[in-house]
Design an enzyme around this catalytic site. Structure first.
Site, PDB file in Angstrom:
ATOM      1  N   ASP A   1      41.952  36.589  -9.720  1.00 15.56           N
ATOM      2  CA  ASP A   1      40.648  37.001  -9.202  1.00 15.56           C
ATOM      3  C   ASP A   1      40.259  36.238  -7.938  1.00 15.56           C
ATOM      4  O   ASP A   1      40.689  35.100  -7.721  1.00 15.56           O
ATOM      5  CB  ASP A   1      39.554  36.714 -10.247  1.00 15.56           C
ATOM      6  CG  ASP A   1      39.620  37.667 -11.420  1.00 15.56           C
ATOM      7  OD1 ASP A   1      40.557  38.475 -11.479  1.00 15.56           O
ATOM      8  OD2 ASP A   1      38.730  37.574 -12.290  1.00 15.56           O
TER       9      ASP A   1
ATOM     10  N   HIS B   1      36.543  43.904  -7.159  1.00 13.93           N
ATOM     11  CA  HIS B   1      35.836  42.760  -7.769  1.00 13.93           C
ATOM     12  C   HIS B   1      34.499  42.546  -7.036  1.00 13.93           C
ATOM     13  O   HIS B   1      34.069  41.420  -6.846  1.00 13.93           O
ATOM     14  CB  HIS B   1      36.735  41.521  -7.676  1.00 13.93           C
ATOM     15  CG  HIS B   1      36.373  40.385  -8.586  1.00 13.93           C
ATOM     16  ND1 HIS B   1      36.021  40.547  -9.905  1.00 13.93           N
ATOM     17  CD2 HIS B   1      36.313  39.039  -8.359  1.00 13.93           C
ATOM     18  CE1 HIS B   1      35.769  39.358 -10.441  1.00 13.93           C
ATOM     19  NE2 HIS B   1      35.929  38.428  -9.526  1.00 13.93           N
TER      20      HIS B   1
ATOM     21  N   HIS C   1      31.261  39.371  -4.455  1.00 14.68           N
ATOM     22  CA  HIS C   1      31.393  38.590  -5.684  1.00 14.68           C
ATOM     23  C   HIS C   1      30.025  38.338  -6.322  1.00 14.68           C
ATOM     24  O   HIS C   1      29.634  37.196  -6.590  1.00 14.68           O
ATOM     25  CB  HIS C   1      32.114  37.259  -5.426  1.00 14.68           C
ATOM     26  CG  HIS C   1      32.713  36.676  -6.670  1.00 14.68           C
ATOM     27  ND1 HIS C   1      32.091  35.718  -7.419  1.00 14.68           N
ATOM     28  CD2 HIS C   1      33.877  36.960  -7.316  1.00 14.68           C
ATOM     29  CE1 HIS C   1      32.852  35.420  -8.461  1.00 14.68           C
ATOM     30  NE2 HIS C   1      33.931  36.153  -8.422  1.00 14.68           N
TER      31      HIS C   1
ATOM     32  N   HIS D   1      43.031  32.398 -10.825  1.00 16.35           N
ATOM     33  CA  HIS D   1      42.291  32.664  -9.584  1.00 16.35           C
ATOM     34  C   HIS D   1      43.126  32.271  -8.371  1.00 16.35           C
ATOM     35  O   HIS D   1      43.644  31.149  -8.322  1.00 16.35           O
ATOM     36  CB  HIS D   1      40.968  31.885  -9.561  1.00 16.35           C
ATOM     37  CG  HIS D   1      39.990  32.370 -10.583  1.00 16.35           C
ATOM     38  ND1 HIS D   1      40.068  32.003 -11.908  1.00 16.35           N
ATOM     39  CD2 HIS D   1      38.925  33.209 -10.477  1.00 16.35           C
ATOM     40  CE1 HIS D   1      39.093  32.602 -12.580  1.00 16.35           C
ATOM     41  NE2 HIS D   1      38.380  33.334 -11.739  1.00 16.35           N
TER      42      HIS D   1
HETATM   43 ZN   LIG Z   1      35.530  36.347  -9.695  1.00 13.15          ZN
END
Ligand SMILES: [Zn+2]
Length: 202
Positions: free
Chosen positions: A33, A84, A88, A172
């Site tokens: 992510d 996403h 964010h 991530h």
């Molecule tokens: Zn995120």
């Protein structure tokens, strides 16, 4: 723990959300992510290539705008990408129409039927609209690689402790997670391979 492996009651708040994909064979879904960023994402891609693994990258629209070459690299190497949001943002803090507009803006840069909400925080009306267009992918194992309170060894322990058949695992490709992720990811992949897991994408 509640963060590393969200309980059933929390999962039930998001009807239609995908947290885990149970299957007969041993398999996991690696996800990354918050990228793409040139400082970290290419490193992840090289590592995945070294192990011949495909993964799914949930990208922040604004990062894709800033780093189109890095984004293209993800696609060229045969991985999946997902939306996403553009900035964010957390759905719970935004009016539904504004949140959806932010997702829409990200979709101008990310062509995908996959969506993951930052922090998992969404209002029910947001879920109900988004699920018509996207498969909403949550997670079964949060490595917490972003946490400065965790060491790489502890991040690796999270993977070992909570991974089960069909787990969707979150790492991530971000600066915040970089130090933990760069050490914990290869160890996790090797452990998963030794345990007989296959790596799948959505
Ligand atoms: Zn995120």
């Amino acid at each position: 723990m509640l963060i590393e492996q969200p309980p059933f009651l929390y999962r039930a708040l998001f009807p239609g959300g995908i947290w885990r994909i149970p299957a007969d064979e041993k398999c996991v879904y690696l996800t990354f992510d918050d990228g793409p960023i040139p400082e970290v994402t290419p490193w992840v891609l090289d590592k995945l290539d070294a192990y011949r693994i495909k993964a799914t990258f949930f990208c922040v629209g604004d990062n894709v705008r800033k780093h189109p070459d890095t984004y293209q690299l993800i696609l060229d190497r045969g991985h999946r990408t997902g939306n996403h949001t553009y900035n964010h943002i957390q759905g719970i803090r935004y009016l539904t129409q504004n949140y959806l507009a932010n997702v829409e803006k990200a979709a101008e840069y990310i062509d995908s039927d996959l969506f993951r909400s930052p922090h998992g925080h969404m209002r029910l009306p947001q879920v109900l609209v988004l699920r018509k267009r996207y498969r909403i992918i949550f997670w079964d194992v949060v490595t917490r690689d972003y946490s400065p309170r965790l060491t790489p060894a502890e991040v690796f322990d999270v993977v070992k402790r909570y991974t089960r058949n069909g787990s969707i695992i979150v790492f991530h490709d971000s600066l915040k997670a970089e130090a933990n992720m760069k050490e914990a990811l290869p160890r996790s992949i090797e452990w998963l391979l030794e345990a007989g897991y296959q790596f799948k994408t959505f």
